[in-house]
Design an enzyme around this catalytic site. Structure first.
Site, PDB file in Angstrom:
ATOM      1  N   HIS A 205      35.228   0.721 -36.637  1.00 42.21           N
ATOM      2  CA  HIS A 205      34.586   1.846 -35.935  1.00 42.21           C
ATOM      3  C   HIS A 205      33.545   1.382 -34.916  1.00 42.21           C
ATOM      4  O   HIS A 205      33.188   2.161 -34.021  1.00 42.21           O
ATOM      5  CB  HIS A 205      33.898   2.780 -36.930  1.00 42.21           C
ATOM      6  CG  HIS A 205      34.835   3.528 -37.821  1.00 42.21           C
ATOM      7  ND1 HIS A 205      35.919   4.216 -37.333  1.00 42.21           N
ATOM      8  CD2 HIS A 205      34.853   3.679 -39.182  1.00 42.21           C
ATOM      9  CE1 HIS A 205      36.570   4.775 -38.359  1.00 42.21           C
ATOM     10  NE2 HIS A 205      35.949   4.455 -39.470  1.00 42.21           N
ATOM     11  N   ASP A 244      44.186   2.081 -41.612  1.00 39.97           N
ATOM     12  CA  ASP A 244      43.060   2.736 -42.283  1.00 39.97           C
ATOM     13  C   ASP A 244      43.208   4.251 -42.133  1.00 39.97           C
ATOM     14  O   ASP A 244      43.767   4.741 -41.143  1.00 39.97           O
ATOM     15  CB  ASP A 244      41.755   2.271 -41.651  1.00 39.97           C
ATOM     16  CG  ASP A 244      40.522   2.685 -42.422  1.00 39.97           C
ATOM     17  OD1 ASP A 244      39.944   1.830 -43.107  1.00 39.97           O
ATOM     18  OD2 ASP A 244      40.111   3.865 -42.316  1.00 39.97           O
ATOM     19  N   HIS A 246      40.992   6.339 -41.463  1.00 40.62           N
ATOM     20  CA  HIS A 246      40.169   6.790 -40.334  1.00 40.62           C
ATOM     21  C   HIS A 246      40.613   6.055 -39.077  1.00 40.62           C
ATOM     22  O   HIS A 246      40.905   4.864 -39.109  1.00 40.62           O
ATOM     23  CB  HIS A 246      38.689   6.504 -40.588  1.00 40.62           C
ATOM     24  CG  HIS A 246      38.162   7.126 -41.848  1.00 40.62           C
ATOM     25  ND1 HIS A 246      38.083   6.425 -43.033  1.00 40.62           N
ATOM     26  CD2 HIS A 246      37.703   8.365 -42.101  1.00 40.62           C
ATOM     27  CE1 HIS A 246      37.586   7.212 -43.978  1.00 40.62           C
ATOM     28  NE2 HIS A 246      37.355   8.404 -43.427  1.00 40.62           N
ATOM     29  N   ASP A 328      41.995   3.243 -47.553  1.00 36.66           N
ATOM     30  CA  ASP A 328      41.398   4.496 -47.988  1.00 36.66           C
ATOM     31  C   ASP A 328      42.327   5.694 -47.820  1.00 36.66           C
ATOM     32  O   ASP A 328      41.915   6.832 -48.050  1.00 36.66           O
ATOM     33  CB  ASP A 328      40.064   4.756 -47.287  1.00 36.66           C
ATOM     34  CG  ASP A 328      40.045   4.314 -45.838  1.00 36.66           C
ATOM     35  OD1 ASP A 328      41.100   3.902 -45.319  1.00 36.66           O
ATOM     36  OD2 ASP A 328      38.968   4.373 -45.211  1.00 36.66           O
TER      37      ASP A 328
END
Length: 461
Positions: A205, A244, A246, A328
């Site tokens: 991120h 991931d 996200h 995740d």
């Protein structure tokens, strides 16, 4: 030597060694996250303790392998980690040291013995130059000023609403980038075929100008940029694949405007960081986002990789593949709502490894990102590493492929006379002329000036 003087000299950042990296007991913690995971209450499971003898044995094993040893033949897989990455600890936070402790203490001893891979703990830190290939000088200064504030006694400093600097953050964040760099060098220089970098805090991120979503430095992008900068004759084109849950906004930012970089992501949407739209395609159709709605099935995930992303990666023909390996999307994870089990991560990893054999002589660097239930994370990492270890080595024919830089150089020197436009003609064209020429041939017309010229330069008379 002061911190400012060290940076002015362009040196590597030092990270102090953790003299006692393991604790035998773990506290159950509770957290109500901000933007990264919504407002779900979560508990980090209590981790079982290991005997003192087991921990000492594992610690000796790690410290005895500060670098990948020279040996005949190239090992298929090595796992890179460092106990410094346990030092970043924000109270009541899902991105806790327990994630990495569980992997190091409970998963790795048996798995490394079963699969036969070495555990490597490199004493490697990034230089400022290596960080600045991804992050702006202003952001690097901001991060190290925060590290200094904490060193001077400030309990914590926020780099953004989700990313907190506390005692130990500098050691963990700096070392995470350094370990990634060493893994990249070992893969590109042929000391190992595939590497898994098991570090924290995660990085995908973090953008050029800011921290974000628990991420201080963008570890995987720092590694990718290093591969291209240090080995221009071997690594011209690189692919970054992110599964991931996200969206890897930092990875996309670093690839979006560079036609020699390819970025692809599957991620739950809508969800933090609220980016990664399907219509975002990059400067040269080098970005693919496949947003997955809440409660998407494992088959949706597998189909996205098998039928949409990996064929495009094959067409891009990278010299190396990077994997932002976040786990995740698992149903046990507290921060999202997908249902991707460990076997599905293993299956997609297997497909990526087979593709890497075809296009990049097997070269893979995978870097741990998210995964916030330690037990589920452990099972997913086991499946990921099993696939990386068990996919056969590239064939002799696959290993003999020329890197794209050499192939491009050879092709351009032997067939310049066959090009539709000379380099001088291309340089003389403005953007509207380039777009008109591309449009007349049914080719994409979006992108920066240099990307349009490169696209047109591939056309032969």
């Amino acid at each position: 030597l002061t911190l400012a003087a060290a940076w002015a000299a362009g040196g590597a950042v030092s990270g102090s060694l953790l003299s006692s990296p393991h604790r035998h007991h773990y506290q159950r913690v509770e957290h109500r996250p901000h933007g990264h995971g919504g407002h779900r209450m979560t508990r980090v499971p209590m981790m079982p303790s290991r005997s003192k003898q087991q921990l000492l044995r594992l610690r000796r094993q790690l410290h005895s392998r500060a670098a990948l040893p020279s040996q005949e033949g190239t090992p298929t897989l090595a796992v890179y980690t460092h106990t410094d990455c346990l030092r970043h600890k924000v109270t009541f936070h899902p991105e806790s040291p327990e994630r990495l402790r569980h992997l190091i203490e409970d998963v790795m001893p048996e798995l490394s013995a079963d699969l036969g891979f070495p555990l490597v703990q490199p004493d490697r830190n990034p230089t400022r130059e290596e960080l600045s290939r991804v992050h702006t000088d202003k952001y690097i200064d901001t991060a190290f000023e925060a590290f200094q504030q904490v060193s001077d006694g400030e309990p914590s400093v926020y780099l953004d609403s989700d990313t907190q600097v506390v005692e130990g953050t500098q050691d963990s964040a700096v070392r995470a980038a350094g370990v990634t760099l060493q893994a990249v060098e070992d893969v590109v220089e042929g000391r190992v075929r595939r590497a898994f970098v098991m570090v924290r805090p995660p990085g995908h991120h973090a953008e050029s100008k800011t921290a974000m979503g628990f991420c201080v430095f963008n570890n995987i992008l720092i590694g990718l940029a290093h591969a291209q900068a240090k080995y221009p004759d071997t690594i011209r084109k690189a692919a970054l694949l992110d599964f991931d849950v996200h969206h890897g906004n930092g990875g996309q930012e670093g690839c979006d405007t560079d036609p020699n970089r390819f970025f692809a992501s599957t991620h739950q949407a809508p969800l933090f960081p609220w980016k990664g739209l399907a219509r975002e395609t990059g400067v040269d159709l080098n970005v693919i986002n496949v947003p997955l709605p809440k409660d998407s099935s494992p088959q949706d995930f597998v189909d996205a990789w098998e039928n949409t992303i990996l064929p495009k990666v094959k067409g891009f023909d990278p010299d190396i593949i990077f994997i932002s390996a976040g786990f995740d999307a698992h149903p046990d994870d507290p921060l999202a709502s997908l249902n991707i089990e460990e076997e599905h991560f293993g299956y997609v990893t297997e497909k990526i490894a087979h593709l890497a054999n075809e296009v990049s002589r097997g070269c893979i660097v995978s870097v741990l990102e998210g995964g916030y239930d330690p037990h589920a994370l452990g099972r997913c990492v086991k499946a990921h590493l099993t696939s990386l270890a068990n996919v056969p080595e590239p064939s002799h024919e696959q290993l003999s492929r020329e890197p794209s830089a050499l192939a491009s150089s050879s092709s351009s020197s032997s067939s310049t006379s066959q090009m539709l436009f000379t380099p001088e003609q291309l340089q003389a064209m403005d953007k509207s002329t380039l777009r008109a020429e591309l449009s007349a041939r049914g080719l994409p017309t979006s992108g920066r000036l240099d990307a349009l010229r490169e696209r047109l330069a591939q056309i032969r008379a």
